[in-house]
Motif scaffolding. Structure first.
Motif, short mmCIF file in Angstrom:
data_model
loop_
_atom_site.label_atom_id
_atom_site.label_comp_id
_atom_site.label_asym_id
_atom_site.label_seq_id
_atom_site.Cartn_x
_atom_site.Cartn_y
_atom_site.Cartn_z
N GLN A 1 56.85 -21.52 49.88
CA GLN A 1 57.93 -21.25 50.82
C GLN A 1 59.07 -20.59 50.06
O GLN A 1 59.52 -21.09 49.03
N ILE A 2 59.52 -19.47 50.59
CA ILE A 2 60.65 -18.76 49.98
C ILE A 2 61.87 -19.02 50.85
O ILE A 2 61.92 -18.64 52.01
N GLU A 3 62.84 -19.70 50.26
CA GLU A 3 64.05 -20.03 51.00
C GLU A 3 65.20 -19.19 50.46
O GLU A 3 65.48 -19.21 49.28
N LYS A 4 65.84 -18.47 51.37
CA LYS A 4 66.98 -17.65 50.97
C LYS A 4 68.25 -18.27 51.55
O LYS A 4 68.26 -18.74 52.68
N PRO A 5 69.33 -18.25 50.78
CA PRO A 5 70.60 -18.71 51.35
C PRO A 5 71.07 -17.72 52.42
O PRO A 5 71.09 -16.51 52.20
#
Length: 44
Positions: free
Chosen positions: A32-36
Motif C-alpha cells: 500500500q502506497i500512502e501519500k500525505p
C-alpha cells in the motif's frame, strides 16, 4: 506391478509439487502506497 505403483507415486509427487509452487508464486504481499494529502485538496 511394482513399476506401475512407483510410476503413479512419482506422477502424484510431480503434480503436487507443481500445485505447491504455483500457489506460492501467486501469494504476493499487498503493498500500500500512502501519500500525505493536503486538506485543501479534499475540499474542492
Amino acid at each position: 506391478m511394482r513399476f506401475i505403483v512407483s510410476f503413479v507415486v512419482l506422477i502424484v509427487l510431480v503434480v503436487g509439487a507443481l500445485f505447491f509452487f504455483a500457489g506460492r508464486a501467486t501469494e504476493r504481499p499487498v503493498t500500500q502506497i500512502e501519500k500525505p494529502v493536503e486538506l485543501g485538496n479534499l475540499a474542492n
